[in-house]
Design an enzyme around this catalytic site. Structure first.
Site, PDB file in Angstrom:
ATOM      1  N   LYS A  49       4.128   0.951   9.853  1.00 25.21           N
ATOM      2  CA  LYS A  49       4.277   2.156   9.035  1.00 25.21           C
ATOM      3  C   LYS A  49       3.719   3.379   9.759  1.00 25.21           C
ATOM      4  O   LYS A  49       4.240   4.476   9.604  1.00 25.21           O
ATOM      5  CB  LYS A  49       3.595   1.972   7.674  1.00 25.21           C
ATOM      6  N   ARG A  79       5.216 -12.790   9.546  1.00 28.29           N
ATOM      7  CA  ARG A  79       5.922 -11.558   9.205  1.00 28.29           C
ATOM      8  C   ARG A  79       7.239 -11.484   9.970  1.00 28.29           C
ATOM      9  O   ARG A  79       7.425 -12.143  10.988  1.00 28.29           O
ATOM     10  CB  ARG A  79       5.052 -10.326   9.430  1.00 28.29           C
ATOM     11  N   GLU A 105       0.877  -1.169   0.000  1.00 32.98           N
ATOM     12  CA  GLU A 105       0.000   0.000   0.000  1.00 32.98           C
ATOM     13  C   GLU A 105       0.917   1.224   0.000  1.00 32.98           C
ATOM     14  O   GLU A 105       1.821   1.317   0.839  1.00 32.98           O
ATOM     15  CB  GLU A 105      -0.884   0.006   1.251  1.00 32.98           C
TER      16      GLU A 105
HETATM   17  P1  ATP Z   1      -0.329  -1.724   6.618  1.00 30.50           P
HETATM   18  O1  ATP Z   1      -1.167  -2.633   5.753  1.00 30.50           O
HETATM   19  O2  ATP Z   1      -0.653  -1.742   8.043  1.00 30.50           O
HETATM   20  O3  ATP Z   1      -0.144  -0.368   6.050  1.00 30.50           O
HETATM   21  P2  ATP Z   1       1.772  -3.507   5.922  1.00 30.50           P
HETATM   22  O4  ATP Z   1       3.072  -3.589   6.626  1.00 30.50           O
HETATM   23  O5  ATP Z   1       0.914  -4.681   5.837  1.00 30.50           O
HETATM   24  O6  ATP Z   1       1.100  -2.311   6.626  1.00 30.50           O
HETATM   25  P3  ATP Z   1       1.677  -3.323   3.057  1.00 30.50           P
HETATM   26  O7  ATP Z   1       2.107  -2.208   2.211  1.00 30.50           O
HETATM   27  O8  ATP Z   1       0.270  -3.726   2.987  1.00 30.50           O
HETATM   28  O9  ATP Z   1       2.058  -2.921   4.512  1.00 30.50           O
HETATM   29  O10 ATP Z   1       2.617  -4.569   2.814  1.00 30.50           O
HETATM   30  C1  ATP Z   1       2.932  -5.077   1.540  1.00 30.50           C
HETATM   31  C2  ATP Z   1       3.286  -6.521   1.655  1.00 30.50           C
HETATM   32  O11 ATP Z   1       4.391  -6.691   2.527  1.00 30.50           O
HETATM   33  C3  ATP Z   1       2.147  -7.323   2.222  1.00 30.50           C
HETATM   34  O12 ATP Z   1       2.016  -8.523   1.500  1.00 30.50           O
HETATM   35  C4  ATP Z   1       2.567  -7.579   3.630  1.00 30.50           C
HETATM   36  O13 ATP Z   1       2.024  -8.764   4.102  1.00 30.50           O
HETATM   37  C5  ATP Z   1       4.081  -7.636   3.516  1.00 30.50           C
HETATM   38  N1  ATP Z   1       4.705  -7.271   4.786  1.00 30.50           N
HETATM   39  C6  ATP Z   1       4.490  -6.152   5.506  1.00 30.50           C
HETATM   40  N2  ATP Z   1       5.186  -6.168   6.654  1.00 30.50           N
HETATM   41  C7  ATP Z   1       5.881  -7.328   6.663  1.00 30.50           C
HETATM   42  C8  ATP Z   1       6.790  -7.944   7.584  1.00 30.50           C
HETATM   43  N3  ATP Z   1       7.135  -7.361   8.738  1.00 30.50           N
HETATM   44  N4  ATP Z   1       7.294  -9.157   7.255  1.00 30.50           N
HETATM   45  C9  ATP Z   1       6.968  -9.743   6.101  1.00 30.50           C
HETATM   46  N5  ATP Z   1       6.121  -9.228   5.202  1.00 30.50           N
HETATM   47  C10 ATP Z   1       5.576  -8.037   5.467  1.00 30.50           C
END
Ligand code: ATP
Ligand code: MG
Length: 571
Positions: free
Chosen positions: A283, A273, A47
């Site tokens: 974030k 994760r 995102e």
């Molecule tokens: P949010 O959705 O709360 O803004 P997010 O960390 O999930 O935060 P995204 O931009 O949706 O952010 O993440 C993009 C991809 O990265 C998703 O598939 C997510 O599952 C993966 N991702 C995010 N944080 C981690 C992490 N700490 N370890 C592994 N994969 C991650």
């Protein structure tokens, strides 16, 4: 021992076998049964509401890595359904970071917002099939009606509207006839489902927000759970790999795809994760650290962001190596940041040229060295790597050494300089400390040594041995440079369970700025260049604040490897 047991997946120097994991097992099973005609298509779906961090790197390495390994494809897809928090600045930085990590999406860069028209049509189809309805419960009521894990939910009083009435209301939602938040479109599934997400989840909301791509075209936006599965299906994704917190959303992922005439039904697979100690990976929190000036920006070298690590001196190779080593598991765990540091040390040890830099200077006068004489001392750029070549460093009568490398009253096992003791000045000469000069307050101001002219290069013709070798720079020739020393951003290891406001755990000593004295050849080093400063650590020319002839150095990592110790203890 099979490759996965060795931990590194290395069976010989030149054959790298990546260890198996449950995602690969699943893909291989699908290939055996010729599911999706054996095709592997993944995607990385950030995102654009922040910069990528080391956790994202794990996801990037998994998704792009699997595509590479199975000769498939990996799309970059911006999951841009929440315009209030998204921005092109993030879109740009995400592309830069994925490329920098070493991956390409060719021409397959997509935006969920590209699919808004199709998603809207799918929503109308659900309505016409009696599988979605327009609801007017407000958020509090909706929460109340939803029930709990123990109690089933209650049906919304709007649940039994006719498809015609729903279609009319939904079209008027789209046309902007209703206030933000006054109505939602909900999937009609099961208010008694054991999965709370299946209790008539909201799939569209009214929100008048300017979208960075679709502008003001829409005042209704699809929710993540509706958008994500359909975007995957539209792109022909075969394996939709996401983090564990989406496990409970999988029934909804499958439900949406089962109701609609999509060509493919991707398989969602969840993995744990990455959590790293002494930092945060949310974030929202990272944005707050930036906005509240706890750090200098998203690329502050203390941040766990990809751009922060890059500025700190991490290499793409070291980050990919780290992601390989942590592996892919189904259970959450906390990874020691020492392991990340270990990976960058291993990589930089192979390719960072060495340099002399004194970070905490103590002046040494070599009393029998001719005044005004300057010699060029030859030094290896990278020991054990003849191709890296050699360089010249000026040597003269007055040099700086580290304060730490001298003790007036040396304890046991201190093998560096002390009164009467002989040590090697790396690549230069053996010197013996003859005298200590102090100021009125008793503070040591300089050391007087003599050198043995027969020991040029660091070895004595009579074969006598010295125990200590120390680094040095010539006072007259060295260049003063700003050096930034970094420690962990937080003092608490597990920030997921840290008590109180996470900001109260910030490490006040996470940044120390000092003046260092570097060998003159480093003046011209371009931004991003990495060095091993002999005996003190790996350093990188800062990519923002360095000026030609005035480099600023960031300490990437010290030379002390706590991880090897941990590994030895555990292994
Ligand atoms: P949010 O959705 O709360 O803004 P997010 O960390 O999930 O935060 P995204 O931009 O949706 O952010 O993440 C993009 C991809 O990265 C998703 O598939 C997510 O599952 C993966 N991702 C995010 N944080 C981690 C992490 N700490 N370890 C592994 N994969 C991650
Ligand atoms: Mg997310």
């Amino acid at each position: 021992m099979n490759p996965s047991e060795s931990g590194k997946g290395k069976v010989s120097a030149d054959i790298q076998v990546k260890p198996s994991n449950f995602i690969k097992d699943r893909i291989e099973e699908d290939r055996r049964t010729n599911k999706n005609d054996g095709r592997v298509a993944t995607r990385f779906p950030p995102e654009p509401n922040g910069y990528l961090h080391i956790g994202h790197a794990k996801s990037i390495c998994i998704n792009f890595g699997l595509a590479k390994e199975y000769n498939g494809t990996c799309n970059l897809r911006f999951d841009d359904t929440n315009p209030s928090k998204e921005d092109v600045e993030y879109v740009d930085s995400i592309q830069e970071d994925v490329k920098w990590l070493g991956f390409t999406w060719d021409d397959r860069m997509y935006y969920a917002s590209d699919y808004f028209d199709r998603l809207y049509e799918y929503a109308e189809k659900l309505i016409m099939d009696g599988k979605a309805y327009v609801c007017e419960l407000n958020p509090d009521q909706m929460r109340e009606y939803r029930g709990t894990l123990k109690e089933p939910g209650k049906e919304s009083p709007y649940r039994n509207r006719t498809p015609e009435e729903n279609l009319d209301l939904f079209r008027r939602m789209k046309a902007g006839e209703f206030a933000d938040g006054s109505k939602t479109l909900r999937a009609k599934i099961d208010m008694a489902s054991g999965y709370i997400v299946m209790r008539d989840p909201v799939i569209y909301r009214i929100m008048r927000a300017h979208h960075h791509r679709t502008g003001d075209k829409w005042c209704i936006y699809p929710m993540y759970d509706f958008t994500h599965c359909l975007s995957d299906a539209i792109e022909g994704i075969t394996h939709s790999i996401c983090t564990l917190e989406f496990e409970n959303n999988r029934p909804l992922y499958d439900w949406v795809l089962d109701q609609l005439p999509v060509k493919t039904h991707p398989q969602q697979i969840e993995f744990a994760r990455l959590n790293l100690n002494y930092t945060v990976m949310s974030k929202r929190k990272l944005l707050q650290l930036v906005n509240e000036n706890f750090v200098s920006g998203w690329d502050d070298p203390r941040m766990p962001t990809i751009c922060g690590l890059r500025r700190r001196g991490y290499t793409p190779e070291s980050i990919r190596d780290f992601c390989d080593r942590i592996g892919v598991a189904k259970a959450d765990s906390m990874v020691d940041v020492g392991m990340l540091e270990h990976c960058v040390r291993e990589d930089l040890n192979k390719r960072a040229p060495r340099a002399m830099a004194v970070l905490d200077p103590l002046k040494v006068v070599i009393t029998n060295y001719p005044e005004g004489q300057v010699e060029e001392i030859t030094a290896d750029n990278i020991p054990d790597n003849p191709e890296s070549g050699k360089r010249k460093i000026p040597f003269s009568r007055e040099i700086y050494i580290e304060q730490d490398d001298f003790r007036e009253d040396p304890p046991n096992k201190f093998f560096r300089l002390a009164p009467g003791r002989e040590v090697r000045l790396k690549y230069a000469y053996l010197v013996t400390c003859q005298n200590v000069v102090k100021d009125a307050s008793g503070k040591i101001t300089e050391i007087h040594c003599t050198y043995d002219p027969a020991t040029k290069g660091g070895d004595s013709p009579d074969g006598r041995k010295v125990k200590g070798t120390i680094h040095w720079v010539s006072v007259q020739h060295s260049l003063e440079a700003e050096v930034r020393l970094y420690e962990h951003l937080f003092v608490t290891a597990d920030m997921n369970t840290a008590e109180g406001d996470y900001r109260s755990h910030l490490n006040p000593k996470s940044l120390t700025v000092i003046k260092g004295y570097i060998e003159p050849g480093l003046a011209a080093a371009s931004s991003g260049t990495k060095f091993q400063f002999e005996r003190t650590g790996y350093f990188c020319v800062d990519n923002a604040d360095s000026k030609p002839g005035k480099p600023v150095f960031n300490r990437t990592v010290t030379l002390k490897d706590s991880w090897t110790k941990i590994e030895k203890k555990e292994g």
